[in-house]
Design an enzyme around this catalytic site. Structure first.
Site, PDB file in Angstrom:
ATOM      1  N   LYS A   2     -37.749  64.495  27.701  1.00  0.00           N
ATOM      2  CA  LYS A   2     -37.664  63.534  28.583  1.00  0.00           C
ATOM      3  C   LYS A   2     -37.642  63.586  29.822  1.00  0.00           C
ATOM      4  O   LYS A   2     -38.998  63.113  30.433  1.00  0.00           O
ATOM      5  CB  LYS A   2     -35.857  63.396  28.741  1.00  0.00           C
ATOM      6  CG  LYS A   2     -35.416  62.785  29.901  1.00  0.00           C
ATOM      7  CD  LYS A   2     -35.239  61.506  29.077  1.00  0.00           C
ATOM      8  CE  LYS A   2     -35.027  60.605  31.087  1.00  0.00           C
ATOM      9  NZ  LYS A   2     -34.904  59.149  30.428  1.00  0.00           N
ATOM     10  N   PRO A  23     -23.254  63.171  34.030  1.00  0.00           N
ATOM     11  CA  PRO A  23     -24.289  63.067  34.667  1.00  0.00           C
ATOM     12  C   PRO A  23     -25.101  64.150  35.349  1.00  0.00           C
ATOM     13  O   PRO A  23     -26.289  64.282  34.804  1.00  0.00           O
ATOM     14  CB  PRO A  23     -23.819  63.504  35.612  1.00  0.00           C
ATOM     15  CG  PRO A  23     -21.558  63.209  35.811  1.00  0.00           C
ATOM     16  CD  PRO A  23     -21.957  63.324  34.512  1.00  0.00           C
ATOM     17  N   LYS A  74     -33.930  62.799  40.689  1.00  0.00           N
ATOM     18  CA  LYS A  74     -32.657  64.066  39.211  1.00  0.00           C
ATOM     19  C   LYS A  74     -34.063  64.434  38.597  1.00  0.00           C
ATOM     20  O   LYS A  74     -33.883  65.805  38.323  1.00  0.00           O
ATOM     21  CB  LYS A  74     -31.873  63.490  39.175  1.00  0.00           C
ATOM     22  CG  LYS A  74     -30.995  64.448  38.305  1.00  0.00           C
ATOM     23  CD  LYS A  74     -29.759  63.253  36.927  1.00  0.00           C
ATOM     24  CE  LYS A  74     -29.585  64.302  35.789  1.00  0.00           C
ATOM     25  NZ  LYS A  74     -28.762  63.444  34.942  1.00  0.00           N
TER      26      LYS A  74
END
Ligand code: NAD
Length: 296
Positions: A171, A66, A246
């Site tokens: 990313k 995660p 996130k």
């Protein structure tokens, strides 16, 4: 074919591990969730009683966890895998995590004689299942070349972004831009609708004009403009608001660390945090469209 250990078999890691099995590798998997392990073992993987056992003798270790704290705990925490992985083995961490954690884990493993690349992915669960993910890789050119035969079994586009941590930077840059485009497309479509335009007609006009972009052209956030996208399925499936929130948090951490000015990203992070807090965290990120609906 290689001896591979795979740690973290969630929505992404599960199908990625299955693709490695299908490609003919010998894959030993581990996850804290017994059910997640069973789902992959059913496809021909073996398992172990711990992550430490799973990496024994592995030539390549892939992880899909995660967040940064999980990756740090697994590799360099108490009884971390750094003490159990063979020297000369290659670690591919595909989790989306903060740059500092990726660099710290990479440096510690490298000092122990273990190759490491950060290799976050784009393409979502669909891409993980289809084996069409894009990998954005940070690390040495040599480690990238060594990883290629394994990455090609899980993905279609492989990019060497630069040194350790560069994959994570690429990313967050991509996802920050994606969020800004989605917010801009949503408010433009709602402005048109509020002024009497048909969103299909407006989408067609903007798609063939200078407002054209991916969120408008292939992932339209307005329901029923396009078939087969989450907006036409009550915003189910796709890329969750919680995950975008996130990633935008990671983008802001990266911006602060480099003292970069990212006003649009900061605004998008706030909007997605607000949207998640209003109970929409499990919906696709294109549901931000509803925030700009005057009739809500
Ligand atoms: P997930 O929550 O479905 O899976 C994470 C898995 O890790 C779980 O099965 C959990 O049990 C396991 N895990 C946690 N700690 C562990 C430990 N110490 N040892 C072994 N297993 C452990 O998450 P996901 O959707 O598969 O995402 C994984 C990563 O990929 C995240 O960093 C996410 O940001 C990134 N990502 C997700 C998507 C997506 O669409 N889901 C797309 C791109 C990138």
């Amino acid at each position: 074919m290689a001896n591979i250990a795979f740690i973290g078999l969630g929505n992404m890691g599960g199908p990625m591990a299955i693709n490695l099995v299908k490609a003919g590798h010998s894959v030993c998997v581990y996850d804290l969730s017994a059910q997640a392990v069973i789902d992959v073992v059913e496809h021909g993987a073996s398992t172990a009683t711990s992550a430490q056992e799973a990496v024994k003798g592995a030539e390549v270790i892939v992880s899909m966890l995660p967040a940064g704290k999980h990756v740090k705990a697994v590799y360099i925490g108490e009884d971390g895998l750094v003490n159990h992985i063979n020297k000369g083995a290659l670690v591919i961490d595909s989790s989306t995590i903060d740059v500092a954690s990726a660099q710290e884990v990479g440096k510690t493993l490298t000092e122990a004689g273990i190759d490491f690349i950060d290799a976050p992915v784009s393409g979502g669960v669909g891409g993980a299942q289809a084996g069409t993910l894009s990998f954005m890789v940070g690390g040495t050119k040599e480690a990238f070349e060594k990883a290629k035969p394994v990455l090609t079994n899980m993905g279609k586009n492989l990019f060497h972004a630069g040194d350790l941590g560069a994959g994570q930077v690429a990313k967050v840059c991509n996802n920050m831009l994606l969020s800004v485009l989605m917010v801009g497309t949503s408010e433009a479509l709602q402005l048109g609708i509020a002024n009497g335009l048909d969103p299909k007609v407006l989408s067609d006009i903007m798609s063939k004009s200078s407002g054209s972009n991916w969120t408008l052209d292939v992932y339209n956030p307005c329901p029923d403009v396009m078939e087969g996208v989450p907006s036409s399925n009550d915003y189910n499936g796709g890329f969750m608001v919680d995950l975008m929130a996130k990633d935008l948090g990671l983008a802001m951490d990266t911006a602060v660390a480099s003292q970069s000015s990212t006003p649009m990203g900061a605004l998008a992070r706030s909007l997605y945090a607000m949207h998640a807090a209003s109970g929409q965290g499990g919906k696709d990120f294109s549901s931000i469209f509803n925030v700009f609906n005057k009739n809500n």
